[in-house]
Design a protein around this motif. Structure first.
Motif, PDB file in Angstrom:
ATOM      1  N   GLY A 245     -23.943  30.428  39.174  1.00 37.00           N
ATOM      2  CA  GLY A 245     -23.526  29.769  40.407  1.00 37.00           C
ATOM      3  C   GLY A 245     -22.753  28.501  40.130  1.00 37.00           C
ATOM      4  N   PHE A 246     -23.207  27.715  39.144  1.00 36.60           N
ATOM      5  CA  PHE A 246     -22.499  26.485  38.779  1.00 36.60           C
ATOM      6  C   PHE A 246     -21.094  26.795  38.286  1.00 36.60           C
ATOM      7  CE2 PHE A 246     -21.196  23.524  35.424  1.00 36.60           C
ATOM      8  CZ  PHE A 246     -21.148  22.338  36.141  1.00 36.60           C
TER       9      PHE A 246
ATOM     10  N   LEU B 123     -35.979  29.162  42.138  1.00 32.38           N
ATOM     11  CA  LEU B 123     -36.618  27.908  41.746  1.00 32.38           C
ATOM     12  C   LEU B 123     -37.819  27.619  42.647  1.00 32.38           C
ATOM     13  CD1 LEU B 123     -36.600  25.418  39.945  1.00 32.38           C
ATOM     14  CD2 LEU B 123     -35.036  24.326  41.572  1.00 32.38           C
TER      15      LEU B 123
ATOM     16  N   ALA C  94     -24.907  35.530  32.560  1.00 32.43           N
ATOM     17  CA  ALA C  94     -24.489  34.599  33.607  1.00 32.43           C
ATOM     18  C   ALA C  94     -22.989  34.649  33.837  1.00 32.43           C
ATOM     19  CB  ALA C  94     -24.918  33.182  33.244  1.00 32.43           C
TER      20      ALA C  94
ATOM     21  N   ALA D 163     -28.507  30.114  38.116  1.00 27.08           N
ATOM     22  CA  ALA D 163     -28.159  28.698  38.203  1.00 27.08           C
ATOM     23  C   ALA D 163     -26.891  28.439  37.399  1.00 27.08           C
ATOM     24  CB  ALA D 163     -29.315  27.844  37.685  1.00 27.08           C
ATOM     25  N   LEU D 164     -26.818  29.009  36.201  1.00 25.35           N
ATOM     26  CA  LEU D 164     -25.618  28.847  35.379  1.00 25.35           C
ATOM     27  C   LEU D 164     -24.428  29.564  36.002  1.00 25.35           C
ATOM     28  CD1 LEU D 164     -24.151  27.968  32.819  1.00 25.35           C
ATOM     29  CD2 LEU D 164     -25.122  29.968  31.641  1.00 25.35           C
TER      30      LEU D 164
ATOM     31  N   PHE E 112     -33.722  32.697  37.183  1.00 29.89           N
ATOM     32  CA  PHE E 112     -33.264  31.408  37.710  1.00 29.89           C
ATOM     33  C   PHE E 112     -32.212  30.795  36.798  1.00 29.89           C
ATOM     34  CE2 PHE E 112     -33.816  26.797  37.077  1.00 29.89           C
ATOM     35  CZ  PHE E 112     -33.165  26.356  38.231  1.00 29.89           C
ATOM     36  N   TYR E 113     -32.481  30.752  35.488  1.00 24.86           N
ATOM     37  CA  TYR E 113     -31.501  30.197  34.551  1.00 24.86           C
ATOM     38  C   TYR E 113     -30.176  30.959  34.638  1.00 24.86           C
ATOM     39  CZ  TYR E 113     -34.968  27.254  32.173  1.00 24.86           C
ATOM     40  OH  TYR E 113     -35.902  26.299  31.876  1.00 24.86           O
TER      41      TYR E 113
ATOM     42  N   CYS F 187     -31.608  37.651  43.685  1.00 22.44           N
ATOM     43  CA  CYS F 187     -32.996  37.208  43.608  1.00 22.44           C
ATOM     44  C   CYS F 187     -33.925  38.419  43.478  1.00 22.44           C
ATOM     45  CB  CYS F 187     -33.348  36.363  44.830  1.00 22.44           C
ATOM     46  SG  CYS F 187     -35.031  35.709  44.797  1.00 22.44           S
TER      47      CYS F 187
ATOM     48  N   ALA G  57     -30.396  31.235  43.203  1.00 23.07           N
ATOM     49  CA  ALA G  57     -31.038  30.370  42.205  1.00 23.07           C
ATOM     50  C   ALA G  57     -32.014  29.412  42.874  1.00 23.07           C
ATOM     51  CB  ALA G  57     -29.979  29.605  41.429  1.00 23.07           C
ATOM     52  N   SER G  58     -31.653  28.892  44.039  1.00 24.50           N
ATOM     53  CA  SER G  58     -32.541  27.980  44.766  1.00 24.50           C
ATOM     54  C   SER G  58     -33.819  28.690  45.189  1.00 24.50           C
ATOM     55  CB  SER G  58     -31.827  27.411  45.996  1.00 24.50           C
ATOM     56  OG  SER G  58     -30.659  26.689  45.619  1.00 24.50           O
TER      57      SER G  58
ATOM     58  N   ALA H 250     -25.794  30.493  44.114  1.00 22.07           N
ATOM     59  CA  ALA H 250     -26.451  29.190  44.257  1.00 22.07           C
ATOM     60  C   ALA H 250     -27.691  29.302  45.140  1.00 22.07           C
ATOM     61  CB  ALA H 250     -25.464  28.175  44.834  1.00 22.07           C
TER      62      ALA H 250
END
Length: 286
Positions: A42-43, A192, A218, A39-40, A35-36, A73, A188-189, A185
């Protein structure tokens, strides 16, 4: 960027991410680490595209979501779990069979012709894995190794299915960069949500090596690596792009030997050679 540059970049980046994955395993729960990572990633991708004014809203979402779940995932849940059980270099050898799975799945989903070459390549690849893990599985009957092989194969299967979704996205006019940005993104969702449903804590790691590995995975491994690879898929097709996996084990096993003290045996060396030969047969002309 030329096709040769995309190919070389993909091999060098993904050939070294296996050691970085191993550096993350054990610090936090697997799904939290992944996830980390995404998330990083995707951001970074979404923010970068927005700044460059290249952020696009996909016209079709179905296969973007499928690509997200497979590539960002479930694929990595399998590979991270495998890396916690067997050396990262060996996981890369199993992952190299993605080129063969791509050929089979391209026949299943796109009716690309499948030939005796593909069957021979698959036989060599499976034979190589049998030799590579013969001592642990057939002699020692190590349950951890068996579990690691299963997780690695599952992760590789999801990776190949994600390739098929990426190919469909390209056919629908969705560029790899756009599909990757939104896909990370979404992935990551989903991760989470899994973390929340399983009650795993979102702790922060203490080791500096974890943070270095996270940033490398990442930004370099995910943002750059997936973009170059999926650009290859869109340019030369999933089967030919999968040929990059022939060289992953060479880079990964070299790093694993140096950093993880992986010990070679003649049978393991022959197994790696056969697994790589399966990929070579898959693509060699004539």
């Amino acid at each position: 960027m030329s096709t040769s540059f995309l190919f070389a970049a993909t091999v060098l980046i993904w050939g070294t991410t296996w050691v970085a994955i191993a550096a993350q395993v054990g610090e936090l729960a697997v799904t939290v680490s992944i996830f980390y990572r995404f998330a990083l990633a995707g951001f970074v991708m979404l923010a970068g595209l927005a700044v460059l004014r290249r952020l696009r809203w996909p016209a079709h979402w179905r296969f973007v979501v499928v690509q997200a779940l497979c590539l960002f995932c479930f694929n990595f849940i399998g590979l991270y779990m495998a890396t916690s059980l067997i050396p990262s270099g060996l996981v890369s050898v199993i992952f190299s069979l993605a080129s063969i799975l791509n050929g089979i799945n391209a026949w299943l989903f796109f009716r690309d012709p499948i030939s005796g070459r593909t069957m021979l390549a698959g036989g060599l690849g499976v034979g190589g894995l049998v030799l590579l893990f013969w001592n642990d599985v057939a002699v020692a009957l190590d349950p951890a190794t068996l579990s690691g092989i299963g997780w690695a194969l599952l992760g590789t299967l999801f990776f190949s299915l994600g390739n098929m979704a990426s190919r469909r996205n390209s056919m629908l006019g969705i560029t790899p960069i756009t599909a990757n940005a939104w896909g990370m993104a979404i992935g990551a969702s989903c991760l989470l949500l899994i973390v929340a449903l399983t009650g795993q804590p979102l702790g922060l790691p203490e080791r500096g090596s974890y943070w270095i590995a996270l940033i490398y995975l990442a930004v370099i491994g995910s943002v750059v690596g997936f973009t170059t690879y999926l650009m290859l898929v869109g340019r030369i097709g999933s089967a030919k792009a999968g040929y990059a996996t022939v060289l992953f084990p060479i880079v990964a096993l070299t790093a694993s030997t140096i950093l993880e003290d992986y010990r070679w045996t003649p049978l393991a060396a022959l197994g790696v050679a056969l697994a790589c030969a399966g990929n070579v047969v898959m693509f060699r002309r004539g």
